[in-house]
Design a protein around this motif. Structure first.
Motif, PDB file in Angstrom:
ATOM      1  N   LEU A  43       0.892  -1.056  -0.023  1.00 57.51           N
ATOM      2  CA  LEU A  43      -0.155   0.053  -0.007  1.00 57.51           C
ATOM      3  C   LEU A  43       0.867   1.320   0.058  1.00 57.51           C
ATOM      4  CD1 LEU A  43      -2.617  -1.127   2.638  1.00 57.51           C
ATOM      5  CD2 LEU A  43      -3.020  -0.678   0.059  1.00 57.51           C
ATOM      6  N   SER A  44       1.987   1.334   0.822  1.00 57.33           N
ATOM      7  CA  SER A  44       2.791   2.370   0.682  1.00 57.33           C
ATOM      8  C   SER A  44       3.456   2.503  -0.642  1.00 57.33           C
ATOM      9  CB  SER A  44       3.993   2.134   1.837  1.00 57.33           C
ATOM     10  OG  SER A  44       4.797   3.143   1.927  1.00 57.33           O
ATOM     11  N   GLU A  45       3.800   1.325  -1.154  1.00 58.52           N
ATOM     12  CA  GLU A  45       4.594   1.584  -2.419  1.00 58.52           C
ATOM     13  C   GLU A  45       3.667   2.099  -3.524  1.00 58.52           C
ATOM     14  OE1 GLU A  45       7.202  -2.484  -1.697  1.00 58.52           O
ATOM     15  OE2 GLU A  45       5.743  -2.442  -3.372  1.00 58.52           O
ATOM     16  N   ALA A  46       2.219   2.005  -3.186  1.00 63.92           N
ATOM     17  CA  ALA A  46       1.274   2.346  -4.113  1.00 63.92           C
ATOM     18  C   ALA A  46       0.652   3.789  -4.005  1.00 63.92           C
ATOM     19  CB  ALA A  46       0.002   1.481  -4.327  1.00 63.92           C
ATOM     20  N   GLY A  47       1.232   4.121  -2.916  1.00 60.01           N
ATOM     21  CA  GLY A  47       0.729   5.827  -2.401  1.00 60.01           C
ATOM     22  C   GLY A  47      -0.032   6.113  -1.526  1.00 60.01           C
ATOM     23  N   LEU A  48      -0.219   5.206  -0.449  1.00 62.27           N
ATOM     24  CA  LEU A  48      -1.200   5.167   0.554  1.00 62.27           C
ATOM     25  C   LEU A  48      -0.396   5.045   1.784  1.00 62.27           C
ATOM     26  CD1 LEU A  48      -4.206   5.558   1.259  1.00 62.27           C
ATOM     27  CD2 LEU A  48      -4.548   3.023   1.637  1.00 62.27           C
TER      28      LEU A  48
END
Length: 471
Positions: free
Chosen positions: A267-272
């Motif tokens: 999720l962090s890698e996807a921007g969240l």
């Protein structure tokens, strides 16, 4: 149904021979390390997996069709062969045998075949057949993420899939149940669904409350957890909770929470921006924003039998219980398995199950339970492709490096079982006349070591494979 059976009997034109180093010896049960009442200097390893090996041509006799018209073997000859296994000094009086016609159920050999005993990993055959009989070969486990905007809570909800990939799943292109669906897919779908309307950090929960547990079956020995032979059956995991890519890697103590950590990274890698995952339940007001489905249950059954995977066998039993309205406990899973077997006419009287993998020394299975499940499985529509799930002799699983350059190479499909004092083998073998036989040989109360009793059982298999003993 027969058309599918015929397709399933076609065997590959290669068999596996040779192997390397300790891994091969481990897969052959000829190195020290099984459970014992006295301390042993090395780690026990009763549940085994295949290793990469080199191919060589299979005997031409291994590649043939099985039909109901193939000559029937002489029951007196097969009974004599079975009796020789028990009389063999490498086995003994606790050795019981069942050999039946795989298509008709006709009994060819019965050496106390209805007597229950400790079955070791042949238990997995019943776990797989019972689950597919009830749920169907196309059943898939769903892993979901829900979103509660009022509390800004994302929840990763377990659905039984412990074969998730750390990133994108292969969706079947990898031809293996492990990694079919992935955490990366979930994360990207979450971000796409939520769009740009969410800013700042959100809470991330992990909810595996559908699996009541205990995740660690009370009948499992501690060494099995310590040595990575099994992971807690929590209902959610990446790569069966392995910490590394080794087959018997150490496993996470909390597979579900470890999976939550992976989702947080994706999720962090996807921007969240998400907080550290914590255990919790999905809020009642939450809505599903993403979901992925794992491999069809038939593919999962193939993996658990091919790799003799203890964790997947156990969780398949728990998912079976969940989907049939039973408690997701060892007791509920056992009840589900027995009911699934009974639903297709497999014999269940006297059957006692305490786990789905065969670690429990309190399981009680008779050879006739195993051959009966095979016959019933081949005759029932949900499980008619059972032969495709069983490892092929000389090619796959724990029989990959057995039967090379023999009549049984490619003609045998079987599941092994081994604990200290227990040696077992169950599956099917095609005779030289083309008749498909279902067989099970179980021996408990044996001396320490697997090599001698296994050799005696293999001689029976080879005799059946080479049998031109038409009645």
């Amino acid at each position: 149904m027969r058309g599918k059976v015929l397709a399933g009997i076609l065997v590959p034109a290669v068999v596996i021979v040779g192997a390397g180093g300790y891994a091969w010896a481990d897969a052959q049960d000829i190195v020290p390390g099984w459970i014992t009442a006295a301390p042993v200097p090395v780690a026990p390893a009763p549940f085994l997996t295949a290793v990469p090996v080199e191919p060589s041509p299979a005997p031409a006799s291994a590649v043939s069709l099985v039909t109901a018209d193939a000559p029937v073997p002489s029951a007196s000859v097969v009974q004599s062969l079975a009796a020789e296994v028990r009389a063999d000094e490498r086995t003994g009086e606790s050795t019981n045998v069942s050999v039946v016609d795989a298509l008709t159920g006709e009994v060819y050999a019965d050496v106390d075949a209805a007597e229950v005993q400790v079955p070791a990993s042949t238990t997995k055959v019943l776990t797989a057949v019972g689950a597919v009989a009830d749920l169907g070969p196309d059943h898939r486990m769903t892993t979901a993420v829900t979103w509660d905007p009022s509390g800004r809570v994302l929840t990763l909800v377990a659905g039984g899939d412990m074969l998730l990939a750390a990133d994108a799943g292969h969706g079947g292109a990898g031809e293996d149940a492990n990694g079919w669906a992935g955490m990366g897919d979930l994360a990207r779908d979450v971000v796409e669904t939520l769009g740009d309307g969410v800013s700042g950090e959100v809470e991330l929960r992990v909810d595996d409350s559908a699996f009541a547990g205990p995740a660690v079956n009370p009948d499992w020995p501690q060494y099995a957890l310590d040595l990575g032979y099994v992971a807690p059956a929590s209902g959610l995991a990446v790569n069966i909770a392995r910490m590394t890519d080794e087959h018997y890697a150490q496993r996470f103590d909390d597979p579900s929470l470890a999976a939550g950590d992976v989702l947080a990274s994706r999720l962090s890698e996807a921007g969240l921006s998400v907080g550290e995952p914590e255990r919790g339940v999905s809020p009642a007001s939450a809505v599903e924003v993403a979901a992925v489905q794992g491999a069809p249950l038939s593919e999962v059954a193939y993996l658990l039998l091919r790799d003799s995977d203890n964790t997947i066998a156990e969780i398949v039993g728990r998912v079976h219980a969940l989907e049939t309205g039973r408690a997701t406990t060892p007791t509920g899973a056992a009840a589900a398995t027995i009911a699934g077997l009974a639903s297709i006419g497999a014999p269940v009287d006297g059957l006692v199950l305490n786990d789905g993998a065969g670690f429990s020394e309190d399981n009680r299975i008779a050879p006739a339970h195993l051959t009966g499940a095979i016959v019933a499985g081949l005759a029932a529509e949900p499980t008619e492709d059972l032969l495709d799930w069983l490892p092929v002799g000389g090619l796959e699983g724990t029989v990959a490096s057995r039967y090379a350059d023999t009549d049984a190479a490619g003609a045998l499909r079987a599941k092994t079982g081994s604990l200290t004092g227990v040696t077992a083998l169950a599956g099917t073998v095609q005779t030289a006349d083309g008749r498909l036989l279902a067989f099970a040989v179980l021996a408990d109360g044996m001396p320490y070591g697997q090599e001698r009793p296994r050799a005696a059982m293999d001689e029976l298999v080879l005799a059946l494979a080479g049998c031109g003993c038409e009645g």
